[in-house]
Design a protein around this motif. Structure first.
Motif, short mmCIF file in Angstrom:
data_model
loop_
_atom_site.label_atom_id
_atom_site.label_comp_id
_atom_site.label_asym_id
_atom_site.label_seq_id
_atom_site.Cartn_x
_atom_site.Cartn_y
_atom_site.Cartn_z
N ALA A 25 0.83 -1.21 0.00
CA ALA A 25 0.00 0.00 0.00
C ALA A 25 0.86 1.26 0.00
O ALA A 25 0.57 2.22 -0.71
CB ALA A 25 -0.93 0.00 1.22
N THR A 28 2.52 2.21 -3.40
CA THR A 28 1.65 2.62 -4.51
C THR A 28 2.04 4.01 -4.99
O THR A 28 2.51 4.85 -4.22
CB THR A 28 0.18 2.62 -4.04
OG1 THR A 28 -0.14 1.30 -3.56
CG2 THR A 28 -0.76 2.96 -5.18
N GLU A 29 1.86 4.23 -6.29
CA GLU A 29 2.13 5.53 -6.92
C GLU A 29 3.63 5.85 -6.92
O GLU A 29 4.03 6.98 -6.63
CB GLU A 29 1.33 6.64 -6.24
CG GLU A 29 -0.18 6.44 -6.34
CD GLU A 29 -0.96 7.51 -5.61
OE1 GLU A 29 -0.33 8.41 -5.02
OE2 GLU A 29 -2.20 7.44 -5.63
N ALA A 63 4.21 -2.53 -7.01
CA ALA A 63 2.92 -2.05 -6.54
C ALA A 63 2.20 -1.31 -7.66
O ALA A 63 2.80 -0.90 -8.65
CB ALA A 63 3.11 -1.13 -5.33
N PRO A 64 0.88 -1.13 -7.52
CA PRO A 64 0.14 -0.33 -8.50
C PRO A 64 0.75 1.06 -8.66
O PRO A 64 1.13 1.69 -7.68
CB PRO A 64 -1.27 -0.26 -7.89
CG PRO A 64 -1.38 -1.49 -7.07
CD PRO A 64 -0.01 -1.70 -6.49
N GLY A 65 0.86 1.53 -9.89
CA GLY A 65 1.47 2.83 -10.12
C GLY A 65 2.97 2.78 -10.28
O GLY A 65 3.62 3.82 -10.38
N TYR A 307 -2.46 -8.05 -2.61
CA TYR A 307 -2.81 -6.86 -3.38
C TYR A 307 -4.21 -6.37 -3.02
O TYR A 307 -4.47 -5.16 -2.97
CB TYR A 307 -2.71 -7.15 -4.88
CG TYR A 307 -1.30 -7.04 -5.42
CD1 TYR A 307 -0.79 -5.82 -5.86
CD2 TYR A 307 -0.47 -8.15 -5.47
CE1 TYR A 307 0.50 -5.72 -6.35
CE2 TYR A 307 0.83 -8.07 -5.94
CZ TYR A 307 1.31 -6.84 -6.39
OH TYR A 307 2.60 -6.74 -6.86
N LYS A 311 -4.98 -2.71 -1.42
CA LYS A 311 -5.98 -1.81 -2.01
C LYS A 311 -6.97 -1.35 -0.96
O LYS A 311 -7.38 -0.17 -0.94
CB LYS A 311 -6.70 -2.51 -3.16
CG LYS A 311 -7.71 -1.64 -3.88
CD LYS A 311 -8.35 -2.39 -5.04
CE LYS A 311 -9.36 -1.51 -5.78
NZ LYS A 311 -9.99 -2.24 -6.91
N ARG A 314 -5.40 1.29 1.25
CA ARG A 314 -5.38 2.57 0.54
C ARG A 314 -6.77 3.19 0.53
O ARG A 314 -6.91 4.41 0.71
CB ARG A 314 -4.88 2.36 -0.90
CG ARG A 314 -3.45 1.93 -1.02
CD ARG A 314 -2.47 3.03 -0.73
NE ARG A 314 -2.55 4.11 -1.70
CZ ARG A 314 -1.72 5.14 -1.73
NH1 ARG A 314 -0.74 5.22 -0.87
NH2 ARG A 314 -1.87 6.09 -2.62
#
Length: 320
Positions: A25, A28-29, A63-65, A307, A311, A314
């Motif tokens: 988390a 991310t980004e 991670a995402p992003g 994951y 999410k 977040r």
């Protein structure tokens, strides 16, 4: 947000899973997170379905992003060799001490040395900078010892500082303690909505506060959805038993009347659990720290589950 995130919890609450989800988390980004374990269980490697972690920082997830999660299994003996090289420039002499068994003696017998090395390595990772001046990691997440030992584990540097009143060991312990008691550190406790874990969480937070260690939040893990409340069970078990049987028959279930009692028993157990969980939520509210909840993963804590938990963290604002 604090750059060192320490995750503890009573055994069986899933603290390692939560620590891994938190690392994802926070990454991310485009962020970089280091996930460290200090108990030698290789729990992180199992969660991410990778080979055993060596004593080196290794990327284990994206991670995402586009953020990255690295992992490190801190070994007290190797950390002591790093320490001897850093402060005493022993080099090959340090390796010779290891062969003679002196390193193992120091990390298992000397009071508090092992925990100083483990926490010190994590703090070093937080403060480390790259050549361009930026931090090597945006966050470091520590999968720490259980709640019953977390305060002593983090506060042991004070004890060592008192034993070694001069020299580099004293200064190292004092520097670590200043960092651990600063806003740069947050200690989170993982619990379940059950009486014993909640009580241990409450006691753990009281101990952390007494030691002036910064408490972050409580993360309630493995929360199951509520299907029926007590009022619904009373209604079904009262004048509506025949209606329940008719409903079962209408969907093609034969012998529905024989299933009514077992179904009502299960519904009653569910309602009782709902009431117990409600009481534990009230107890957690009384502790006075932010609380987040993570769902129960029916398929287990595999990579996809991590994951999903990340999410959810977040979504609730953790790391945002």
């Amino acid at each position: 947000m604090s750059r060192l995130q320490v995750v503890s919890g009573k055994g069986g609450t899933g603290k390692t899973t939560v620590a891994a989800a938190l690392a994802l988390a926070l990454a991310t980004e485009g962020k970089r997170t280091l996930l460290v374990e200090v108990e030698g269980r290789q729990g992180i490697a199992q969660l991410f379905e990778t080979e055993a972690l060596p004593y080196e920082e290794r990327k284990i997830a994206v991670a995402p992003g586009g953020g990255e999660v690295f992992a490190l299994a801190i070994d007290a003996e190797r950390a002591l060799l790093d320490y001897l090289q850093m402060f005493y420039k022993l080099g090959s002499a340090g390796r010779a001490l290891k062969k003679l068994g002196a390193i193992d003696f120091a990390t298992t017998i000397a009071p508090g040395v092992r925990d100083v090395l483990l926490t010190g390595k994590a703090c070093e990772a937080v403060r480390r900078r790259e050549k361009h001046g930026g931090f090597s990691y945006d966050y470091v997440v520590m999968d720490a010892p259980p709640t019953g030992r977390i305060t002593r584990f983090l506060n042991v540097n004070d004890e060592v500082a008192g034993l070694a009143r001069i020299g580099p060991i004293h200064h190292q312990a004092q520097a670590i303690m200043r960092f651990l008691k600063s806003p740069d550190t947050a200690v989170h406790l993982v619990t379940l909505l059950e009486e014993m874990p909640v009580q241990e969480t409450s006691d753990g937070i009281a101990e952390l506060r007494a030691a002036e260690l910064p408490v972050g939040c409580v993360i309630v893990n493995m929360v199951r959805p509520h299907v029926l409340d007590e009022a619904a069970v009373r209604a079904a078990s009262g004048d509506h038993r025949d209606a329940v049987a008719e409903t079962l028959a209408s969907v093609g279930i034969r012998g529905g009347t024989k299933l009514v009692e077992p179904l009502l028993e299960q519904a009653a157990e569910h309602a009782q659990r709902v009431e117990l969980e409600r009481a534990q939520r009230v107890a957690l509210t009384g502790i006075g720290v932010p609380t987040f909840e993570l769902p129960f993963l029916g398929d287990g804590a595999d990579i996809a589950g991590l994951y999903r938990l990340a999410k959810e963290l977040r979504r609730q604002g953790v790391g945002a």
